[in-house]
Design an enzyme around this catalytic site. Structure first.
Site, PDB file in Angstrom:
ATOM      1  N   ASN A   1       1.090   8.402  10.618  1.00 23.91           N
ATOM      2  CA  ASN A   1       1.273   9.746  10.352  1.00 23.91           C
ATOM      3  C   ASN A   1      -0.021  10.314  10.595  1.00 23.91           C
ATOM      4  O   ASN A   1      -0.559  11.676  10.127  1.00 23.91           O
ATOM      5  CB  ASN A   1       1.595  10.037   9.067  1.00 23.91           C
ATOM      6  CG  ASN A   1       3.129   9.547   8.861  1.00 23.91           C
ATOM      7  OD1 ASN A   1       3.956   9.766   9.617  1.00 23.91           O
ATOM      8  ND2 ASN A   1       3.405   8.416   7.843  1.00 23.91           N
ATOM      9  N   THR A   2      -1.073   9.702  11.206  1.00 29.55           N
ATOM     10  CA  THR A   2      -2.314  10.181  11.315  1.00 29.55           C
ATOM     11  C   THR A   2      -2.251  10.193  12.928  1.00 29.55           C
ATOM     12  O   THR A   2      -2.409   9.097  13.453  1.00 29.55           O
ATOM     13  CB  THR A   2      -3.408   9.354  10.809  1.00 29.55           C
ATOM     14  OG1 THR A   2      -3.384   9.403   9.144  1.00 29.55           O
ATOM     15  CG2 THR A   2      -4.840   9.944  11.357  1.00 29.55           C
TER      16      THR A   2
ATOM     17  N   SER B   1      -0.520   3.049  10.511  1.00 28.51           N
ATOM     18  CA  SER B   1       0.403   4.276   9.851  1.00 28.51           C
ATOM     19  C   SER B   1       0.836   5.051  10.904  1.00 28.51           C
ATOM     20  O   SER B   1      -0.193   5.716  11.744  1.00 28.51           O
ATOM     21  CB  SER B   1      -0.279   5.157   8.704  1.00 28.51           C
ATOM     22  OG  SER B   1      -0.341   4.288   7.586  1.00 28.51           O
TER      23      SER B   1
ATOM     24  N   ALA C   1       1.113  -1.205   0.061  1.00 25.47           N
ATOM     25  CA  ALA C   1       0.022   0.140  -0.041  1.00 25.47           C
ATOM     26  C   ALA C   1       0.927   1.267   0.176  1.00 25.47           C
ATOM     27  O   ALA C   1       1.980   1.267   0.446  1.00 25.47           O
ATOM     28  CB  ALA C   1      -0.775   0.015   1.086  1.00 25.47           C
TER      29      ALA C   1
ATOM     30  N   ASN D   1       8.703   8.546   5.543  1.00 24.28           N
ATOM     31  CA  ASN D   1       7.385   9.315   4.778  1.00 24.28           C
ATOM     32  C   ASN D   1       6.623   9.783   5.903  1.00 24.28           C
ATOM     33  O   ASN D   1       6.329   8.949   7.075  1.00 24.28           O
ATOM     34  CB  ASN D   1       6.739   8.352   3.657  1.00 24.28           C
ATOM     35  CG  ASN D   1       5.716   7.753   4.236  1.00 24.28           C
ATOM     36  OD1 ASN D   1       4.394   8.384   4.430  1.00 24.28           O
ATOM     37  ND2 ASN D   1       5.870   6.621   4.530  1.00 24.28           N
TER      38      ASN D   1
ATOM     39  N   ASN E   1       3.590  -2.384   8.712  1.00 23.91           N
ATOM     40  CA  ASN E   1       3.790  -1.038   8.362  1.00 23.91           C
ATOM     41  C   ASN E   1       5.219  -0.584   8.799  1.00 23.91           C
ATOM     42  O   ASN E   1       6.142  -0.969   9.138  1.00 23.91           O
ATOM     43  CB  ASN E   1       2.566  -0.095   8.934  1.00 23.91           C
ATOM     44  CG  ASN E   1       2.101   0.857   8.045  1.00 23.91           C
ATOM     45  OD1 ASN E   1       2.891   1.568   7.352  1.00 23.91           O
ATOM     46  ND2 ASN E   1       0.901   0.906   7.900  1.00 23.91           N
TER      47      ASN E   1
ATOM     48  N   LYS F   1      -3.417  -4.619   9.173  1.00 22.49           N
ATOM     49  CA  LYS F   1      -2.173  -4.161   8.964  1.00 22.49           C
ATOM     50  C   LYS F   1      -1.687  -3.750  10.419  1.00 22.49           C
ATOM     51  O   LYS F   1      -1.860  -2.656  10.871  1.00 22.49           O
ATOM     52  CB  LYS F   1      -1.832  -3.172   7.807  1.00 22.49           C
ATOM     53  CG  LYS F   1      -0.416  -3.091   7.420  1.00 22.49           C
ATOM     54  CD  LYS F   1      -0.462  -2.399   6.166  1.00 22.49           C
ATOM     55  CE  LYS F   1       1.132  -1.883   5.826  1.00 22.49           C
ATOM     56  NZ  LYS F   1       1.294  -1.267   4.483  1.00 22.49           N
TER      57      LYS F   1
ATOM     58  N   PHE G   1      -1.982   9.801   4.746  1.00 24.63           N
ATOM     59  CA  PHE G   1      -3.165   9.654   3.885  1.00 24.63           C
ATOM     60  C   PHE G   1      -3.850  10.658   2.895  1.00 24.63           C
ATOM     61  O   PHE G   1      -4.913  11.198   3.213  1.00 24.63           O
ATOM     62  CB  PHE G   1      -4.223   9.279   4.775  1.00 24.63           C
ATOM     63  CG  PHE G   1      -4.073   7.968   5.698  1.00 24.63           C
ATOM     64  CD1 PHE G   1      -2.889   7.021   5.696  1.00 24.63           C
ATOM     65  CD2 PHE G   1      -5.069   7.546   6.900  1.00 24.63           C
ATOM     66  CE1 PHE G   1      -2.892   5.995   6.347  1.00 24.63           C
ATOM     67  CE2 PHE G   1      -4.695   6.629   7.490  1.00 24.63           C
ATOM     68  CZ  PHE G   1      -3.548   5.604   7.259  1.00 24.63           C
TER      69      PHE G   1
HETATM   70  C1  LIG Z   1       6.061   6.847   0.565  1.00 30.98           C
HETATM   71  C2  LIG Z   1       5.356   5.530   1.237  1.00 30.98           C
HETATM   72  C3  LIG Z   1       3.925   5.718   1.476  1.00 30.98           C
HETATM   73  C4  LIG Z   1       3.437   4.580   2.214  1.00 30.98           C
HETATM   74  N1  LIG Z   1       1.912   4.826   2.289  1.00 30.98           N
HETATM   75  C5  LIG Z   1       1.318   3.581   2.830  1.00 30.98           C
HETATM   76  C6  LIG Z   1      -0.247   3.854   2.999  1.00 30.98           C
HETATM   77  O1  LIG Z   1      -1.031   4.657   2.662  1.00 30.98           O
HETATM   78  N2  LIG Z   1      -0.887   3.095   3.818  1.00 30.98           N
HETATM   79  C7  LIG Z   1      -0.220   1.883   4.172  1.00 30.98           C
HETATM   80  O2  LIG Z   1      -0.766   0.883   4.879  1.00 30.98           O
HETATM   81  N3  LIG Z   1       1.171   1.496   4.132  1.00 30.98           N
HETATM   82  C8  LIG Z   1       1.685   2.757   3.397  1.00 30.98           C
HETATM   83  N4  LIG Z   1       3.144   2.476   3.496  1.00 30.98           N
HETATM   84  C9  LIG Z   1       3.835   1.482   4.039  1.00 30.98           C
HETATM   85  C10 LIG Z   1       4.211   0.206   3.122  1.00 30.98           C
HETATM   86  O3  LIG Z   1       3.055  -0.376   2.329  1.00 30.98           O
HETATM   87  C11 LIG Z   1       5.101  -0.875   3.641  1.00 30.98           C
HETATM   88  O4  LIG Z   1       4.174  -1.355   4.860  1.00 30.98           O
HETATM   89  C12 LIG Z   1       6.391  -0.488   4.219  1.00 30.98           C
HETATM   90  O5  LIG Z   1       6.985   0.646   3.431  1.00 30.98           O
HETATM   91  C13 LIG Z   1       7.353  -1.412   4.257  1.00 30.98           C
HETATM   92  O6  LIG Z   1       7.841  -2.088   3.133  1.00 30.98           O
HETATM   93  P1  LIG Z   1       9.053  -1.710   2.264  1.00 30.98           P
HETATM   94  O7  LIG Z   1      10.155  -1.718   3.233  1.00 30.98           O
HETATM   95  O8  LIG Z   1       9.204  -2.966   1.246  1.00 30.98           O
HETATM   96  O9  LIG Z   1       8.754  -0.284   1.827  1.00 30.98           O
HETATM   97  C14 LIG Z   1       3.935   3.442   2.648  1.00 30.98           C
HETATM   98  C15 LIG Z   1       5.245   3.531   2.456  1.00 30.98           C
HETATM   99  C16 LIG Z   1       5.890   4.507   1.740  1.00 30.98           C
HETATM  100  C17 LIG Z   1       7.591   4.224   1.482  1.00 30.98           C
END
Ligand SMILES: Cc1cc2nc3c(=O)[nH]c(=O)nc-3n(C[C@H](O)[C@H](O)[C@H](O)COP(=O)(O)O)c2cc1C
Length: 357
Positions: free
Chosen positions: A176-177, A174, A60, A109, A243, A214, A113
């Site tokens: 950030n909320t 997440s 996501a 990041n 996450n 999640k 949302f």
């Molecule tokens: C730029 C960015 C935006 C993300 N936005 C969301 C989000 O909107 N909702 C969510 O559940 N996870 C979000 N994630 C988390 C990813 O889905 C994932 O759980 C996390 O980045 C770990 O995986 P990775 O190490 O492969 O990036 C975001 C990650 C990144 C880097």
């Protein structure tokens, strides 16, 4: 240097959000590689009545508004998760809010949302399905920042998107909320699950998609046990682990390491995989888990499978390695399964927890 490596190098010269917008735009103009060859049958896995042609999904946050589902599936992903989607459109936090930590192969990041809201996403997903779009799509549900009724928000998005979803995700992790992660508390989570399940059965009385939660890598042991209990009660059918983290490992080097937000990528691999193993143990292997956090190679992907993941997701490594990473991980996974004598992916799930696995 081939075209995609060059494109990747150029994109990484831009501000991360500009690069991301350009990538989505390009994907929709068929700049991506042509449809990949069929996946090895060893990678197939059946979960929740759905056949995944391979276990590697897009996490996501990449396609928050369901703008490029078809082109993303065509890169070779076994499934794509869209979202997080909120009921109403919202702008998110002020920019800049995405930071590359290149030396660490990581990102921080704090987008919060940002998105077009559920009506726009539903319109896009419906159009894609009606145009014959095939492939498995998960929908990640969120709440608006200014909402005071979290269960109502999650339920609204679930009701609107369930008809187009192969699974739904309650995202309570997440960073950030404000207040969101407190919803991982057992009572709060149960209230959301109940509201979402009600909305789904109202929208689709007979064939509602499975419901996943999640979770954050920063949970206490008590929180972990509570979430495992909710999952074992049958109220949810899977967990996504994990996450981004609010922790900052001491050895981070990137100049943005002190930025607020969620850390993803390589520094998240160890903690998210440890939590995955814990949740597999706490749910006694009975609840399908999606392993995500720091996957950047086939060895990382295989380690998550052995720790307990039936499916996998990635995001950050795609920023640094581009779409060639997808076939590389799938090929390496097939080799690892063959080397260790597994005749299916499902046989390898959780192997590290078995005495002679
Ligand atoms: C730029 C960015 C935006 C993300 N936005 C969301 C989000 O909107 N909702 C969510 O559940 N996870 C979000 N994630 C988390 C990813 O889905 C994932 O759980 C996390 O980045 C770990 O995986 P990775 O190490 O492969 O990036 C975001 C990650 C990144 C880097």
């Amino acid at each position: 240097m081939d075209g995609f490596r060059l494109a990747g190098a150029l994109l990484r010269c831009l501000d991360p959000e500009t690069a991301h917008r350009l990538t989505l735009w390009g994907l929709n103009r068929n700049w991506a590689p042509s449809a990949p060859t069929a996946d090895d049958p060893l990678l197939r896995i059946r979960l929740w009545g759905r056949d995944f042609r391979n276990p590697l999904g897009l996490a996501a946050g990449f396609d928050k508004d369901a703008r490029a589902v078809g082109p993303l599936l065509a890169l070779g992903f076994g499934f794509v998760e869209v979202g997080t989607i909120t009921p109403r459109p919202q702008a998110g936090n002020p920019r800049p809010r995405v930071f590359r930590l290149t030396e660490d192969a990581a990102v921080i990041n704090r987008i919060g949302f940002a998105g077009d809201g559920m009506a726009a996403a539903a319109t896009r997903l419906r159009a894609w399905r009606e145009a014959g779009g095939e492939g498995l799509v998960g929908v990640n549900l969120g709440k608006n920042r200014d909402s005071t009724d979290a269960p109502a928000d999650y339920a609204a998005v679930a009701g609107a998107l369930a008809p187009y979803a192969d699974y739904l995700v309650i995202n309570v992790s997440s960073p950030n909320t404000p207040g969101l992660r407190a919803l991982q508390d057992r009572r709060a989570l149960e209230r959301i699950v109940e509201a979402v399940a009600g909305a789904v059965s109202k929208a689709l009385p007979r064939r509602g998609p499975p419901l996943l939660v999640k979770i954050a890598p920063d949970l206490t042991e008590a929180d972990q046990a509570d979430i495992a209990a909710v999952a074992l009660s049958g109220a949810v059918q899977g967990l996504i682990v994990s996450n981004t983290t609010v922790a900052r490992p001491a050895d981070l080097r990137g100049r943005h390491k002190a930025q607020a937000g969620g850390l993803s990528g390589r520094p998240l691999f160890a903690s998210s995989t440890a939590l995955l193993a814990d949740m597999y143990r706490l749910t006694r292997g009975k609840v399908p888990l999606i392993g995500v956090g720091g996957i950047a190679s086939a060895a990382d992907a295989y380690a998550k499978v052995r720790a307990g993941a039936s499916l996998l997701q990635l995001y950050t490594a795609l920023i640094y390695q581009g779409p060639a990473l997808i076939p590389a991980i799938k090929d390496g996974l097939v080799q690892a399964l063959r080397r260790d004598g597994f005749t299916s992916l499902a046989d390898a799930v959780g192997a590290d927890h078995r005495p002679h696995g």
